[in-house]
Each structure stands twice: as structure tokens, then as C-alpha cells.
Motif scaffolding. Sequence first.
Motif, short mmCIF file in Angstrom:
data_model
loop_
_atom_site.label_atom_id
_atom_site.label_comp_id
_atom_site.label_asym_id
_atom_site.label_seq_id
_atom_site.Cartn_x
_atom_site.Cartn_y
_atom_site.Cartn_z
N GLY A 119 56.67 37.68 36.98
CA GLY A 119 55.88 37.13 37.69
C GLY A 119 55.64 35.52 36.73
N LYS A 120 56.67 35.79 36.29
CA LYS A 120 57.10 34.20 35.19
C LYS A 120 58.25 33.55 35.40
N ALA A 121 58.57 34.34 36.78
CA ALA A 121 59.89 33.27 37.72
C ALA A 121 61.08 33.07 36.93
N LEU A 122 60.98 33.97 36.67
CA LEU A 122 62.49 34.91 36.12
C LEU A 122 64.01 34.94 36.98
N GLY A 123 63.27 35.77 38.26
CA GLY A 123 64.05 35.77 39.59
C GLY A 123 64.67 34.42 39.90
N ARG A 124 63.43 33.59 40.34
CA ARG A 124 63.91 32.31 40.67
C ARG A 124 65.09 31.47 39.62
N ARG A 125 65.01 31.44 38.30
CA ARG A 125 65.98 31.09 36.69
C ARG A 125 67.19 32.62 37.81
N LEU A 126 66.92 33.14 37.19
CA LEU A 126 68.59 33.57 37.94
C LEU A 126 69.46 33.17 38.78
N VAL A 127 68.55 33.43 39.90
CA VAL A 127 69.26 32.54 41.55
C VAL A 127 70.24 31.99 40.99
N LEU A 163 62.52 39.78 50.58
CA LEU A 163 62.85 38.24 50.06
C LEU A 163 63.37 37.59 51.10
N GLU A 164 63.61 37.76 51.82
CA GLU A 164 64.27 36.71 53.12
C GLU A 164 63.89 34.77 52.69
N SER A 165 62.27 34.86 52.44
CA SER A 165 61.94 34.04 52.13
C SER A 165 62.03 33.51 50.66
N PHE A 166 61.65 34.42 50.22
CA PHE A 166 62.82 33.65 48.95
C PHE A 166 63.71 33.03 48.48
N TYR A 167 65.02 33.35 49.06
CA TYR A 167 66.30 33.19 49.25
C TYR A 167 66.56 31.48 49.98
N GLY A 168 65.63 32.01 51.45
CA GLY A 168 65.30 30.47 52.17
C GLY A 168 64.89 29.78 51.06
N GLY A 169 64.24 29.63 50.48
CA GLY A 169 63.55 28.92 49.63
C GLY A 169 64.81 27.89 48.54
N PHE A 170 65.24 28.58 48.62
CA PHE A 170 66.98 28.03 47.85
C PHE A 170 67.77 27.71 49.12
N GLY A 171 67.94 27.45 50.31
CA GLY A 171 68.81 27.06 51.07
C GLY A 171 69.63 28.16 51.62
N PHE A 172 69.22 29.29 51.66
CA PHE A 172 69.79 30.53 52.39
C PHE A 172 69.41 30.72 54.10
N ILE A 218 67.34 51.33 52.21
CA ILE A 218 66.37 50.13 51.77
C ILE A 218 67.39 48.94 53.54
N ASP A 219 66.28 48.10 54.31
CA ASP A 219 66.60 47.21 55.05
C ASP A 219 67.31 45.87 54.09
N HIS A 220 68.19 45.30 54.83
CA HIS A 220 68.97 44.54 54.37
C HIS A 220 69.21 43.54 55.28
N ILE A 221 69.48 42.08 54.55
CA ILE A 221 70.71 41.34 56.25
C ILE A 221 71.07 40.27 55.23
N ASP A 222 72.21 40.25 55.92
CA ASP A 222 73.21 38.94 54.58
C ASP A 222 72.89 37.48 55.67
N MET A 223 72.65 36.70 54.18
CA MET A 223 72.01 35.75 54.27
C MET A 223 73.18 34.91 53.57
N ARG A 224 73.07 33.46 54.14
CA ARG A 224 74.68 32.31 53.22
C ARG A 224 74.06 30.64 52.57
N LEU A 225 74.55 30.10 52.33
CA LEU A 225 73.75 29.43 51.73
C LEU A 225 75.18 27.67 51.79
N SER A 226 75.63 27.51 53.28
CA SER A 226 76.52 26.85 53.06
C SER A 226 76.31 25.08 51.97
N ARG A 227 77.75 24.79 51.62
CA ARG A 227 77.42 23.98 50.33
C ARG A 227 78.65 22.89 51.44
#
Length: 149
Positions: A87-95, A119-128, A140-149
Motif C-alpha cells: 500500500g506504499k507503492a513499492l510494487g510500482r517502484r520495483l517495476v 496484475l494485467e492492468s497494473f503492468y498495462g499502466g507501464f505500457g505492457f 495461478i493464471d498467468h499471461i505473457d506481457m510485452r513492452l515494446s521499445r
Amino acid sequence: MHSRWYRFADLSAGTFHDMLHLRQSVLVVEQASPFPDLDGRDPVAQHLALYDGDAPTPVGYARIFGPDADTGTTSFGRLAVAPAWRGKALGRRLVAECLERLAQEWPEHDVQISAQLYLESFYGGFGFRRVSEIYDDVGIDHIDMRLSR
């Protein structure tokens, strides 16, 4: 709060133990996911730890990898935040710190991660963006996500 990057060869036994303890507590015990966390990839990873002041034990952790021989993408994973620090945004800081380090070291490579579905929308916030169907990874349900450079 401060962060520190480590290469495996620079980790003391005690520091690595503290990192593994946090990973096991969150990713295996808390998530009730008995998987082989020690996957043999730690020696080739760079490790990020978040510390509260001078405390010797990390409250956050992640690891990154250089380009994969098959896909050419870089990656990060094993993100964990101690329960008392949520709840202190440390996950965002790590990413954010992982993405910054990957961009510094391998700026021309896309980043691909295996993300828990919720966590799809969480990572989507970084452009994934999602690049796979949903798949089961140790129960645990997973998906692959990609951030294009």
C-alpha cells in the motif's frame, strides 16, 4: 527507503538468504504456490532490493535478466513486497527501477514478462500489452506481457 542493485557474485550469503526469505514468504507461502523458486537463474540475474533506512533485511525485491537467446527480450520477475510494506507503492517502484535498469543496459530490447492475470492492468499502466492466452503456472493464471521499445 533506498534501493540497491546486486550482481550474484557480489551477494553475501546473508544478503542472498534475506532475499530468498522474502521471496519464499510472499511467492510460495503466502500465495500457497509450492513451486521451485530456486530455478537456477539467480546466478545470471541482477537483483534489486529495497531497504527501509539502515535495516539489513529487504522489504522489496525483484530480479532482471538480459536478452533471452530465443526471444531477444529482456525480463524481470520474482517481485515481492513484505506484507507490512504494501500500500506504499513499492510494487510500482520495483517495476519502475527494473525498467530503468533494463533500458540502461539493453535499450534496444523489448521487455517480456510472465504476469499473474490479476496484475494485467497494473503492468498495462507501464505500457505492457498482453501477448499470450491465459495459462496455468503452478496453479495461478498467468499471461505473457510485452513492452515494446
